[in-house]
Each structure stands twice: as structure tokens, then as C-alpha cells.
Scaffold this motif. Structure first.
Motif, short mmCIF file in Angstrom:
data_model
loop_
_atom_site.label_atom_id
_atom_site.label_comp_id
_atom_site.label_asym_id
_atom_site.label_seq_id
_atom_site.Cartn_x
_atom_site.Cartn_y
_atom_site.Cartn_z
N ARG A 80 45.96 64.50 79.87
CA ARG A 80 45.12 64.50 78.67
C ARG A 80 44.02 65.56 78.72
NH1 ARG A 80 46.03 60.28 75.06
NH2 ARG A 80 47.99 59.29 75.68
N SER A 81 43.66 66.00 79.93
CA SER A 81 42.55 66.95 80.05
C SER A 81 42.88 68.34 79.53
CB SER A 81 42.11 67.04 81.52
OG SER A 81 43.09 67.73 82.29
N THR A 269 38.41 65.25 82.78
CA THR A 269 38.73 65.07 81.36
C THR A 269 37.47 65.11 80.51
OG1 THR A 269 40.60 63.67 82.01
CG2 THR A 269 39.96 63.63 79.70
N GLN A 274 37.87 66.34 76.58
CA GLN A 274 39.10 65.74 76.06
C GLN A 274 39.10 64.22 76.23
OE1 GLN A 274 41.46 67.58 74.48
NE2 GLN A 274 40.12 69.33 74.81
N SER A 276 38.37 60.32 75.60
CA SER A 276 38.11 59.35 74.53
C SER A 276 38.57 57.99 75.03
CB SER A 276 38.84 59.72 73.24
OG SER A 276 40.25 59.58 73.40
N LYS A 278 40.27 55.91 73.39
CA LYS A 278 41.66 55.74 72.98
C LYS A 278 42.59 56.33 74.03
CE LYS A 278 45.00 56.97 69.39
NZ LYS A 278 45.24 57.73 68.13
N ALA A 279 42.24 57.53 74.52
CA ALA A 279 43.05 58.14 75.57
C ALA A 279 43.02 57.30 76.84
CB ALA A 279 42.54 59.55 75.87
N GLU A 282 45.38 54.38 76.32
CA GLU A 282 46.79 54.78 76.34
C GLU A 282 47.26 55.10 77.75
OE1 GLU A 282 46.96 58.02 73.61
OE2 GLU A 282 47.00 56.73 71.82
N VAL A 283 46.42 55.81 78.51
CA VAL A 283 46.78 56.12 79.90
C VAL A 283 46.87 54.84 80.73
CG1 VAL A 283 45.99 57.25 82.02
CG2 VAL A 283 45.84 58.45 79.83
#
Length: 444
Positions: A80-81, A269, A274, A276, A278-279, A282-283
Motif C-alpha cells: 500500500r505504501s 506507509t 499512503q 488510511s 481503510k487500508a 483491508e490489510v
């Protein structure tokens, strides 16, 4: 009333049920666990459930497995980063002027990300989104472009902190730290062999991997290039040194080092703006799913192996292997062929949890170093990610590639096959020069 089964019948029966179950398309955990429970009840009655429960509980509470979700989470946060995109851009302008330079950069990124992530899905997906469009746009052969991405991405299953190494350790009663140190040499060897292959092929076939024009990199000054390299590579280097350095120097065990890596990946991250919630969610969910899959197969495989060994199946396999004609090297060749064949049809997690506990007690009897043999199995299984029909790398790349690029399955298979041959060459080199595996562990 218990049914008395001969060890020979048990061996044939359990593996036949497993083979049929896999061919029918059931998730791997079902035929493995089903065979263990069924034959366990036939042989030992109700007592089999207590035996299976005790051994499954001992396996799942092994502290080594705690590193699995931590390393998976670390890989997910790094994905994600956007660090892979930054590294590719910085290396692209440095090596793009060479023939095959973009493909070599893809291998470099795959090698670096392998030392950070340990999960090939993230590496291949990132390279497919970042590197593949650039190579196709610059006129690279589709087979070479897809092949180098699949090969570079699968290095994550070998170079520490590989999830496969963490899973292999408890199954073979080998220290995960020793496996990490032993895998470093083979991983770098394959990376160098991949890059040599690309460079040689691009030299003789310049049309399949053309260099980018001088104008494309002419606008970048030396200081700009240096800044891009430092800002993309230095944080990654810090992460690698903080995790693997702590393990290799004995400061921390793999589990503790994985926890440090997970925290640093969050900071990276955030630093790259990058992050959040939300991220993060999800991760975390993807980490739970992958960890549960590994633990489910681990528990069902333990049930299978417990019944198999308790029923005398291990002695049947041992007698067959030790009595195989041609000496220990013919036995070794047979094991390698069987492992390669299984890898084309069965998930690597199941192969390790079923095959390794059965073979591990036999390997010292043949005169092989258990650590060296472990690396031979692991490198062999790396080919399973590149060999159809079960080639994970092919499906990950196909799913992540932009449909507008026109990548077909035949292009990916054509591109992967030379790299399968290179992995086989790597196995031969590890046989001739076992210190590729054993040198670093001897210095720890």
C-alpha cells in the motif's frame, strides 16, 4: 471395533484418497483432513480423535507460526505504501539505457521486495501494475516481460522473510533462523542467474528488449537521480536491516523481528502519505484470511501425518526409500522428481506439511545435511509457482495485468519456461557447491 490395517494398505489407501480428493477439485484441507480422520478412526477407533487433537494443538500453538501473520501484514502495508513504484522509477532511469535494462530492473525490484514481503502475490501484482506496462510500451517481447516479472516475484518465496521458510521450519524440526540464513545464498544466486539470462538474451536478440532512448532520461540530473534512489531505496534498506539484521545477528528471533517489521511498515506507509484506516483494515483482513488458510492446512495435514506415522506408514516409506536402487543420489533424484510433480498439482503448504515430516527422519540416514536438503526442497517448490497447471505466478500476473496490454496465457507460459530451466540449473549448482547453502549458517 478397530479394524487392523497393514502399514502397506494404510500407505496406499491414504495417498489414494488424497490424490483422488485433489483431482476432484476439493480445497486441499478437505481431502488431507478427511483421509486422516477416516483412516485414523478405522485403525484406532475413538482414541484417534484424542491423538489427532493433541498433535494438532501442539502444532498450531508452535510460537514459530506467530511470524506468519506479522510478515504477511508487513508485506501488505508495504504494498500500500507505493514503495515499489518509487524504486522502479528510480532504477528505471539508471538502468533503462541498457538492453534488457527494464527486465533486469524488474528482477532487482523483485529481489528487494522479496527481502521485505515474503508473499509472492503482492510482489507479482505490484510488478505487473508498475513494470509490465512500461516494458510493453517500450517494445519488449511479451514473453520476456511477463517471464521476468513472474520469476522476480516468486523470489519472495525463497529469500527471507519467506512465509514458506516459516512454515517449513516447524514441519522439519529445523530452526527458522537457520533456514533464513541458508536461503539467502540460493535466493541471491537465482536473482543473479535471472539477470545474466536477460542480459545475454538481450545482447543476442536486441529487438526483444530494446534500450530506452537517451531523451527519456536526459531531463534527470545526477542529483535528481541520486535523490530518487536514496528516498526509495534507503527506507527499504532500513526495513531489511532491522528485520533480517536482527535475526542474523541473534538480537531477535524471527517472530520478534517480524513484529518490528510490521510496525516499521506502518511508519513507512505514513511517511509516504499512503496510510488510511481503510487500508489498515483491508490489510488486516487479508492477513487473517491468508493466515487462516495456512493454519487450516497445517491442522489437517498434521491429522493426516499423525495417523500415517502412527499406523506404520512412515516405516513403509523409509524402507522403500532406503531400499531404492542406485544409492543415495538416485533416491535424492526420485524425491526431487516427486516434489516437482506434486508442485504442479498441489499447493506448496500441503506438500510441506505432508511430505516433509515423513522425509525428515530419513534424510540423515541417507547422509544428507538436513539444512541443505531443506533448501533443495524449497528451491524445487519455487518451480511450482512457474509450472502449469498450478502456476500461481501465472494467475497472479494475469489477474493484475491491464487487459489493454493484450497479455495472453500462452505469452506468460512461454516467458516462464526459461526461468524454470534456470531454477533447475540453480539446483544443480547447489548440489555441486553445497556451500551456497551452508556457508552463511556456518558463520552465524
Amino acid at each position: 471395533m478397530d479394524i487392523v490395517l497393514t502399514p502397506e494398505f494404510l500407505t496406499i489407501g491414504m495417498f489414494s484418497v488424497l490424490f483422488v480428493g485433489v483431482l476432484t477439485g476439493f480445497p486441499l484441507a478437505i481431502p488431507i483432513g478427511g483421509a486422516g480422520l477416516f483412516f485414523g478412526f478405522m485403525m484406532f477407533g475413538d482414541a484417534s480423535f484424542d491423538m489427532i487433537y493433541t498433535r494438532v494443538y501442539a502444532q498450531l500453538t508452535n510460537t514459530g507460526f506467530m511470524a506468519v501473520p506479522l510478515f504477511v501484514f508487513m508485506g501488505g502495508m508495504l504494498e500500500r505504501s507505493g514503495i515499489a513504484r518509487r524504486m522502479y522509477e528510480s532504477l528505471y532511469i539508471s538502468f533503462g539505457r541498457f538492453r534488457g535494462g527494464l527486465a533486469i530492473v524488474s528482477i532487482m525490484i523483485g529481489t528487494i521486495m522479496a527481502a521485505c514481503i515474503g508473499v509472492i502475490a503482492a510482489s507479482i501484482s505490484m510488478l505487473a501494475m508498475v513494470a509490465l506496462p512500461v516494458m510493453i510500451k517500450r517494445g519488449y517481447d511479451k514473453g520476456l516481460a511477463t517471464g521476468c516479472i513472474c520469476a522476480g516475484g516468486t523470489l519472495g518465496i525463497l529469500i527471507p522473510p519467506s512465509i514458506m521458510l516459516i512454515v517449513y521450519g516447524p514441519a522439519a524440526w529445523i530452526s527458522v533462523g537457520k533456514l533464513f540464513s541458508a536461503a539467502f545464498g540460493p535466493g541471491l544466486m537465482l536473482s543473479v542467474l535471472y539477470m545474466l539470462y536477460i542480459a545475454i538474451r538481450a545482447f543476442f536478440q536486441p529487438s526483444i528488449a530494446p534500450a530506452i532512448s537517451k531523451e527519456e532520461v536526459g531531463n534527470y540530473t545526477f542529483l535528481t537521480k541520486l535523490k530518487m534512489l536514496v528516498t526509495s531505496l534507503l527506507p527499504t534498506l532500513i526495513l531489511i536491516l532491522s528485520v533480517l539484521g536482527a535475526i542474523y545477528t541473534g538480537i531477535a528471533a524471527p517472530t520478534e523481528a517480524a513484529a518490528v517489521g510490521a510496525i516499521i511498515s506502518i511508519f513507512l506507509t505514513i511517511a509516504y502519505r499512503q496510510f488510511s484506516f481503510k487500508a489498515l483494515m483491508e490489510v488486516s483482513l487479508s492477513t487473517i484470511k491468508l493466515t487462516c488458510m495456512v493454519l487450516l492446512i497445517a491442522s489437517m495435514s498434521t491429522a493426516f501425518v499423525s495417523v500415517f506415522l502412527s499406523g506404520g506408514g512412515g516405516d513403509v516409506v523409509k524402507d522403500f526409500i532406503l531400499g531404492f536402487p542406485g544409492g543415495k543420489w538416485s533416491v535424492f533424484a526420485m524425491i526431487m522428481v516427486v516434489t516437482f510433480a506434486l508442485g504442479a498439482f498441489i499447493d506448496w503448504v500441503g506438500i510441506i506439511f505432508v511430505l516433509v515430516p515423513i522425509l525428515s527422519p530419513i534424510i540423515p540416514m541417507l547422509g544428507f545435511d538436513p539444512l541443505w536438503f531443506a533448501m533443495m526442497i524449497i528451491v524445487n517448490l519455487q518451480m511450482s509457482f512457474l509450472t502449469p497447471p498450478f502456476a500461481y505466478a501465472m494467475f497472479f500476473l494475469k489477474g493484475a495485468a491491464d487487459p489493454e496490454l493484450g497479455i495472453e496465457t500462452k505469452d506468460i507460459i512461454r516467458g516462464m519456461l526459461p526461468f524454470v530451466g534456470i531454477v533447475a540449473l540453480g539446483l544443480v549448482l547447489m548440489i555441486i557447491f553445497p556451500q551456497i547453502v551452508l556457508w552463511l549458517p556456518s558463520k552465524m
